[in-house]
Design an enzyme around this catalytic site. Structure first.
Site, PDB file in Angstrom:
ATOM      1  N   ALA A  46      19.023   8.962  15.957  1.00 54.04           N
ATOM      2  CA  ALA A  46      18.536   8.864  14.154  1.00 54.04           C
ATOM      3  C   ALA A  46      17.467   9.716  14.139  1.00 54.04           C
ATOM      4  O   ALA A  46      16.753  10.417  15.406  1.00 54.04           O
ATOM      5  CB  ALA A  46      18.802   6.890  13.706  1.00 54.04           C
ATOM      6  N   VAL A  54      13.405   2.619  16.414  1.00 53.12           N
ATOM      7  CA  VAL A  54      14.197   3.353  17.145  1.00 53.12           C
ATOM      8  C   VAL A  54      13.348   3.248  18.788  1.00 53.12           C
ATOM      9  O   VAL A  54      12.019   3.043  18.995  1.00 53.12           O
ATOM     10  CB  VAL A  54      13.768   5.499  17.330  1.00 53.12           C
ATOM     11  CG1 VAL A  54      15.308   5.774  16.881  1.00 53.12           C
ATOM     12  CG2 VAL A  54      13.057   5.749  16.825  1.00 53.12           C
ATOM     13  N   TRP A 107       1.166  -1.344  -0.331  1.00 48.17           N
ATOM     14  CA  TRP A 107       0.169  -0.065  -0.149  1.00 48.17           C
ATOM     15  C   TRP A 107       0.998   1.089   0.076  1.00 48.17           C
ATOM     16  O   TRP A 107       0.675   2.133  -1.047  1.00 48.17           O
ATOM     17  CB  TRP A 107      -0.998   0.039   1.062  1.00 48.17           C
ATOM     18  CG  TRP A 107      -1.815   1.399   1.357  1.00 48.17           C
ATOM     19  CD1 TRP A 107      -3.190   1.532   0.287  1.00 48.17           C
ATOM     20  CD2 TRP A 107      -1.746   2.319   1.904  1.00 48.17           C
ATOM     21  NE1 TRP A 107      -3.889   2.145   0.352  1.00 48.17           N
ATOM     22  CE2 TRP A 107      -3.088   3.051   1.063  1.00 48.17           C
ATOM     23  CE3 TRP A 107      -0.766   2.837   2.517  1.00 48.17           C
ATOM     24  CZ2 TRP A 107      -3.143   4.543   1.794  1.00 48.17           C
ATOM     25  CZ3 TRP A 107      -0.641   4.337   3.627  1.00 48.17           C
ATOM     26  CH2 TRP A 107      -2.219   4.766   2.857  1.00 48.17           C
ATOM     27  N   HIS A 124      11.847   5.412   2.677  1.00 47.20           N
ATOM     28  CA  HIS A 124      13.111   6.286   3.194  1.00 47.20           C
ATOM     29  C   HIS A 124      14.273   6.181   3.399  1.00 47.20           C
ATOM     30  O   HIS A 124      14.985   5.496   2.935  1.00 47.20           O
ATOM     31  CB  HIS A 124      12.581   6.706   5.051  1.00 47.20           C
ATOM     32  CG  HIS A 124      12.594   4.680   5.607  1.00 47.20           C
ATOM     33  ND1 HIS A 124      12.562   4.696   7.089  1.00 47.20           N
ATOM     34  CD2 HIS A 124      13.340   4.023   5.020  1.00 47.20           C
ATOM     35  CE1 HIS A 124      12.291   3.662   6.972  1.00 47.20           C
ATOM     36  NE2 HIS A 124      12.894   2.889   6.415  1.00 47.20           N
ATOM     37  N   GLN A 128      14.860  12.620   1.735  1.00 50.17           N
ATOM     38  CA  GLN A 128      14.908  12.851   3.357  1.00 50.17           C
ATOM     39  C   GLN A 128      16.040  13.108   3.414  1.00 50.17           C
ATOM     40  O   GLN A 128      16.735  12.904   2.779  1.00 50.17           O
ATOM     41  CB  GLN A 128      14.444  11.738   3.803  1.00 50.17           C
ATOM     42  CG  GLN A 128      12.909  11.484   4.056  1.00 50.17           C
ATOM     43  CD  GLN A 128      12.740  10.379   4.646  1.00 50.17           C
ATOM     44  OE1 GLN A 128      13.893   9.770   4.347  1.00 50.17           O
ATOM     45  NE2 GLN A 128      11.722   9.904   5.345  1.00 50.17           N
ATOM     46  N   ARG A 144       7.268   6.994  -1.783  1.00 51.37           N
ATOM     47  CA  ARG A 144       6.038   5.811  -1.212  1.00 51.37           C
ATOM     48  C   ARG A 144       4.829   6.093  -2.229  1.00 51.37           C
ATOM     49  O   ARG A 144       4.823   6.882  -3.466  1.00 51.37           O
ATOM     50  CB  ARG A 144       5.860   6.480  -0.076  1.00 51.37           C
ATOM     51  CG  ARG A 144       6.868   6.658   0.905  1.00 51.37           C
ATOM     52  CD  ARG A 144       5.773   7.060   2.339  1.00 51.37           C
ATOM     53  NE  ARG A 144       7.016   7.317   2.956  1.00 51.37           N
ATOM     54  CZ  ARG A 144       7.599   8.129   4.169  1.00 51.37           C
ATOM     55  NH1 ARG A 144       6.744   8.288   4.568  1.00 51.37           N
ATOM     56  NH2 ARG A 144       8.437   7.583   4.819  1.00 51.37           N
TER      57      ARG A 144
HETATM   58  N1  PHE Z   1      12.459   6.814   8.661  1.00 54.78           N
HETATM   59  C1  PHE Z   1      11.309   7.150   9.284  1.00 54.78           C
HETATM   60  C2  PHE Z   1       9.803   8.404   8.640  1.00 54.78           C
HETATM   61  O1  PHE Z   1      10.607   8.014   7.206  1.00 54.78           O
HETATM   62  C3  PHE Z   1      11.766   8.864   9.891  1.00 54.78           C
HETATM   63  C4  PHE Z   1      13.033   8.815  11.017  1.00 54.78           C
HETATM   64  C5  PHE Z   1      14.155   8.613  10.834  1.00 54.78           C
HETATM   65  C6  PHE Z   1      12.462   8.137  12.258  1.00 54.78           C
HETATM   66  C7  PHE Z   1      15.118   7.808  11.814  1.00 54.78           C
HETATM   67  C8  PHE Z   1      13.134   7.574  13.506  1.00 54.78           C
HETATM   68  C9  PHE Z   1      14.522   8.063  13.062  1.00 54.78           C
HETATM   69  O2  PHE Z   1       9.254   8.209   8.319  1.00 54.78           O
END
Ligand code: PHE
Length: 376
Positions: A341, A287, A187, A204, A244, A230
Site C-alpha cells: 500500500a 504496514v 489533536w 487519510h 492523497q 487534519r
Molecule cells: N496513510 C498514510 C498517511 O496518511 C500514508 C500511507 C499509506 C502509508 C499507505 C503507508 C501505506 O500518512
C-alpha cells in the site's frame, strides 16, 4: 341633423353637434372664408408644434377626424346660402386636401425619425471586439489526479473513490491503529460526531483499503484519489484539507520489489525517465515493513536546489507491505496473500512539477494562481 340657422348671412354650427372647445372661436361675425383662414392658420401653427406620432394623431383628431373642426365645417355647408355654397365648398375642400397632405408629409417625417431613433437606440457596434466567454479550467490538483489515474491504469490499477467522512473503525481500527494510538488524538483528527460511534473526516485515504478489500476478493489493484483532513495549523507546506492518492495491491506472492517497481515507474512517468527513487524505513501501524519514499529532484538532478531544499530528494509519501493484521481484519488469509500500500500527497506532486511553493494556493481560490494552469 338639426337645420343650421343662418345668422346675419353667416353659417352657424348646429347646436346639437357643436361641442364647445378651447379652440372654438365665436364665428358669429366671420365669413366662411374667414373661418377657413382662421382654421388653416391654427391647424398650421398646431402642426408645427407636433413632435411625435401621438401628437400627430391627436392633431388629426382635432382638425381632420370625424369630429374634427374641418369636418364640422364641411358638414355645415348645407346651411350656407346657395350662392356662396360652391365657392365655400371649394375652399373647404381645398383646405382639406392641403391639411391632409400636410398630415401625410408630417406622418412620413415623424415615422422616419421614430425609426431612426429606435435604430439608434438598438444599435450594435459590430466593430467592437467580442467579449470572450469566461470558461473554467481543470484545477491543477484534479489534473494531477487524472494524470495519476492514467499512469496507474496502464499498470493495472483501477481508480475508485470513497467517502470523506469515515467511522473510526475504517479510519483507524481496521488499519491497526488502536484506540490509544497518538494518531487518534483529536489533536490531528477532525471529529464530526462522537456520541455513539466516532465519526471523523478521514485523516487519510487509507480507510478505502479495508472498504475495498471487504468488497472484493484478491487480486486487488486500486488507487483512491481524494480529500483528507487534519486538524492542524496551516503553513506553506501544511493545509487542513489536502489530497492523497492511496494505492493498494493484494495478491499471492506480492513483495516489496513490486512496490519499488510500481513507485519507480510512477516517478519516471511523472518526472522523467532519469528519475531514481529512494526508500527509507518508516513506521505506519498498517504496514510492515513501512517506508517513506522520495524521488531525486528533477530540477537539479539531485545536486540540491531551492525546490528540494538542497537535499537532492523530494519526499512523495509513505508506503509499505500491508500488515498481516489488516489482511486478517477484512477476512483475507495473511498466510496466502500479501500486498503493498502507499499514500501520496497530491498537492506536493503538483508543487514539485510546477514549482509552486505554498500549498495554501490550491484551495485559496485566487484565480490569478489557478489561471496559470489554464494554458499548460
Ligand atoms: N496513510 C498514510 C498517511 O496518511 C500514508 C500511507 C499509506 C502509508 C499507505 C503507508 C501505506 O500518512
Amino acid at each position: 341633423m338639426a337645420t343650421p340657422r343662418p345668422c346675419r348671412g353667416v353659417f352657424l354650427l348646429p347646436v346639437k353637434t357643436h361641442r364647445l372647445r378651447a379652440s372654438d372661436r365665436d364665428h358669429g361675425d366671420m365669413t366662411i372664408q374667414a373661418q377657413l383662414d382662421d382654421l388653416h392658420a391654427r391647424a398650421a401653427a398646431s402642426l408645427a408644434e407636433v413632435v411625435d406620432l401621438d401628437g400627430l394623431a391627436s392633431w388629426e383628431r382635432s382638425f381632420l377626424g370625424p369630429k374634427g373642426e374641418l369636418t364640422q365645417v364641411l358638414r355645415g355647408l348645407g346651411g350656407v346660402p346657395a350662392g356662396e355654397r360652391p365657392a365655400a365648398g371649394r375652399a373647404a375642400n381645398s383646405l382639406k386636401t392641403e391639411l391632409s397632405a400636410a398630415y401625410d408629409a408630417r406622418a412620413r417625417q415623424l415615422s422616419a425619425t421614430d425609426l431612426e431613433r429606435r435604430l439608434a437606440a438598438d444599435a450594435v457596434d459590430v466593430t467592437l471586439p467580442g467579449r470572450a466567454p469566461t470558461i473554467g479550467t481543470v484545477h491543477p490538483v484534479s489534473r494531477m489526479i487524472d494524470e495519476l489515474s492514467d499512469i496507474f491504469a496502464l499498470m493495472g490499477f483501477q481508480t475508485v473513490f470513497g467517502p470523506e467522512v469515515a467511522t473510526a473503525h475504517y479510519n483507524f481500527d481496521l488499519l491497526n491503529i488502536p484506540g490509544d494510538h497518538p494518531a487518534r488524538d483529536v489533536w490531528d483528527t477532525i471529529v464530526v460526531d462522537s456520541n455513539d460511534e466516532e465519526i471523523v473526516l478521514r485523516t487519510h485515504t487509507s480507510p478505502m483499503q479495508a472498504r475495498t478489500m471487504e468488497a472484493t476478493k484478491p487480486p486487488v489493484r486500486v488507487v483512491v484519489p481524494g480529500r483528507a483532513y487534519r486538524y492542524e495549523a496551516q503553513d506553506a507546506s501544511h493545509d487542513w484539507m489536502f489530497h492523497q492518492l492511496e494505492g493498494l495491491a493484494v495478491d499471492e506472492h506480492i513483495t516489496l520489489a513490486d512496490l519499488k517497481g510500481v513507485l519507480g515507474e510512477l516517478a519516471r512517468q511523472l518526472f522523467g525517465a532519469e528519475r531514481r527513487v529512494r526508500f527509507r524505513c518508516d513506521y505506519f501501524p498498517f504496514v510492515e515493513p513501512g517506508v517513506d519514499f522520495a524521488v531525486d529532484c528533477a530540477v537539479c538532478g539531485g545536486k540540491g536546489c531551492r525546490v528540494c531544499k538542497h537535499s537532492g530528494w523530494l519526499e512523495m509519501g509513505g508506503a509499505g507491505m500491508v500488515h498481516p493484521k489488516v489482511l486478517a481484519g477484512v477476512g483475507y488469509d495473511p498466510a496466502k496473500y500479501t500486498g503493498f500500500a502507499f499514500g501520496l500527497g497530491i498537492e506536493r506532486m503538483v508543487m514539485m512539477k510546477y514549482g509552486v511553493d505554498d500549498v495554501r494556493a490550491f484551495a485559496g481560490n485566487d484565480l490569478r494562481f489557478l489561471r496559470q494552469f489554464a494554458s499548460i
